[in-house]
Design a protein around this motif. Sequence first.
Motif, mmCIF file in Angstrom:
data_model
loop_
_atom_site.group_PDB
_atom_site.id
_atom_site.type_symbol
_atom_site.label_atom_id
_atom_site.label_comp_id
_atom_site.label_asym_id
_atom_site.label_seq_id
_atom_site.Cartn_x
_atom_site.Cartn_y
_atom_site.Cartn_z
ATOM 1 N N LEU A 18 0.731 -1.142 0.076
ATOM 2 C CA LEU A 18 -0.186 -0.084 -0.076
ATOM 3 C C LEU A 18 0.860 1.290 0.012
ATOM 4 O O LEU A 18 0.565 2.214 -0.617
ATOM 5 N N THR A 19 2.026 1.156 0.615
ATOM 6 C CA THR A 19 2.927 2.540 0.892
ATOM 7 C C THR A 19 3.764 2.526 -0.112
ATOM 8 O O THR A 19 4.731 3.408 0.191
ATOM 9 N N LYS A 20 3.729 1.768 -1.202
ATOM 10 C CA LYS A 20 4.800 2.001 -2.160
ATOM 11 C C LYS A 20 4.909 3.363 -2.730
ATOM 12 O O LYS A 20 3.667 3.849 -3.182
ATOM 13 N N HIS A 21 5.897 3.821 -3.301
ATOM 14 C CA HIS A 21 5.728 5.186 -4.053
ATOM 15 C C HIS A 21 5.135 4.746 -5.242
ATOM 16 O O HIS A 21 4.765 6.015 -6.051
ATOM 17 N N LEU A 66 -7.858 4.860 -8.614
ATOM 18 C CA LEU A 66 -8.354 6.123 -9.218
ATOM 19 C C LEU A 66 -7.126 6.886 -9.316
ATOM 20 O O LEU A 66 -6.947 7.742 -9.941
ATOM 21 N N PHE A 67 -6.156 6.909 -8.131
ATOM 22 C CA PHE A 67 -5.502 8.292 -7.714
ATOM 23 C C PHE A 67 -4.102 7.493 -7.596
ATOM 24 O O PHE A 67 -2.989 8.322 -7.455
ATOM 25 N N SER A 68 -3.859 6.182 -7.905
ATOM 26 C CA SER A 68 -2.398 5.892 -7.952
ATOM 27 C C SER A 68 -1.953 5.519 -6.312
ATOM 28 O O SER A 68 -2.848 5.263 -5.562
ATOM 29 N N ALA A 69 -0.665 5.589 -6.141
ATOM 30 C CA ALA A 69 -0.165 5.403 -4.757
ATOM 31 C C ALA A 69 -0.717 6.450 -3.644
ATOM 32 O O ALA A 69 -1.241 7.516 -4.233
ATOM 33 N N VAL A 70 -0.707 5.855 -2.586
ATOM 34 C CA VAL A 70 -1.328 6.654 -1.616
ATOM 35 C C VAL A 70 -0.541 8.089 -1.109
ATOM 36 O O VAL A 70 -1.113 8.819 -0.562
ATOM 37 N N HIS A 71 0.506 7.886 -1.517
ATOM 38 C CA HIS A 71 1.443 8.878 -1.258
ATOM 39 C C HIS A 71 0.933 10.225 -1.910
ATOM 40 O O HIS A 71 1.092 11.457 -1.540
ATOM 41 N N TRP A 74 -2.661 10.880 0.696
ATOM 42 C CA TRP A 74 -2.753 11.026 2.131
ATOM 43 C C TRP A 74 -2.457 12.388 2.579
ATOM 44 O O TRP A 74 -1.967 13.192 2.001
ATOM 45 N N CYS A 75 -2.935 12.632 3.852
ATOM 46 C CA CYS A 75 -2.996 13.756 4.540
ATOM 47 C C CYS A 75 -1.580 14.237 5.380
ATOM 48 O O CYS A 75 -1.518 15.304 5.948
ATOM 49 N N ARG A 80 1.471 18.047 8.284
ATOM 50 C CA ARG A 80 2.989 18.614 8.735
ATOM 51 C C ARG A 80 2.921 20.128 8.299
ATOM 52 O O ARG A 80 3.562 20.924 9.362
ATOM 53 N N PHE A 81 2.494 20.622 7.467
ATOM 54 C CA PHE A 81 2.507 21.869 7.083
ATOM 55 C C PHE A 81 1.773 22.703 8.240
ATOM 56 O O PHE A 81 1.954 23.744 8.584
ATOM 57 N N ILE A 82 0.410 22.140 8.331
ATOM 58 C CA ILE A 82 -0.429 22.846 9.624
ATOM 59 C C ILE A 82 0.374 22.785 10.875
ATOM 60 O O ILE A 82 0.367 23.852 11.595
#
Length: 312
Positions: A18-21, A66-71, A74-75, A80-82
Amino acid sequence: MGSVLRTSMYLTCAANKLTKHTSTAQDRLDYLDFLRCHIEGLKENFPGFIQPSHHLAFHIYDNLELFSAVHHIWCFAGERFIGRLRDIPINHKIGEFEGTLLHSTCKGSAFRRILRRSDCPPLLKYCGQLINKVYGLSKLEGETGESDNIETGQLVETLQKSGALPNQLFQVSTPRELILLLDESTTSIQCYRRCLTPFGNYYAIPEATGKANSYVCFFPDGDRQAEWAAGQIRHIFCENGKTRFAIRRSHPIASPSNKQDPFQLFWNQGFQAKMFSSLFSNELELVEYDWVLAHTARWELCPGKTVCLCLK
């Protein structure tokens, strides 16, 4: 025990996929298969322990389609920016947050301008290079790149005065056991607390900050066709310009010849873990720098038995 372990490992393998780039069609199908095996294992080992999240996890496959990798979706980056925005001091004055952001941005821009000046101190220019490398920042438009042409002698002199020269910072005295291991007449070796890895991290000895950096896996005698062995770096030294390690290898576990390591089944899924004894050998083993494969994560499964995971 074996069934419970497999149930947990199926979830781990699903998370790895799931977490592959990059996400291929086969990766997505593998994710579904591992998740299905995990849910079936839960039903077998923990009857009744089924949550709505187990059902929702199957719909992650649709998002991958639909969106490819979860990277990409995901939020974590936004959170981190917030967090960075929240850490900017505003003295709890309502309505002044935007002004505070503006002032912080201006301070950062002013610092970049200082780095671009021709009379900027060499140490600051060197720090600017490090920041660019660590955070992957590109040069500003119009930046001349003069910081890349600092005279080496001037830079070394500046760093020596500041006490930040890495070799001086990490060098330690040569231990007696290492001298005996190499040659009693050897006097040209220099020992260090840590050194850089090919991946930008650090290998370290146990006495250095971050003991986990001393746990590594390596190819015995440099044979890359053999399976890796796990061990702990005891000494890091340079001899004739070559970095080498003195390592204490993890003892293997005595088990029947027909009993397979339970983690061996998951090597093809990218989870290279092996079971070893919790004890290390008392003998030091000399290992070349390029024989080391990666760091390892160690988990004491039970007294006397440790799981070592290759972190490559």
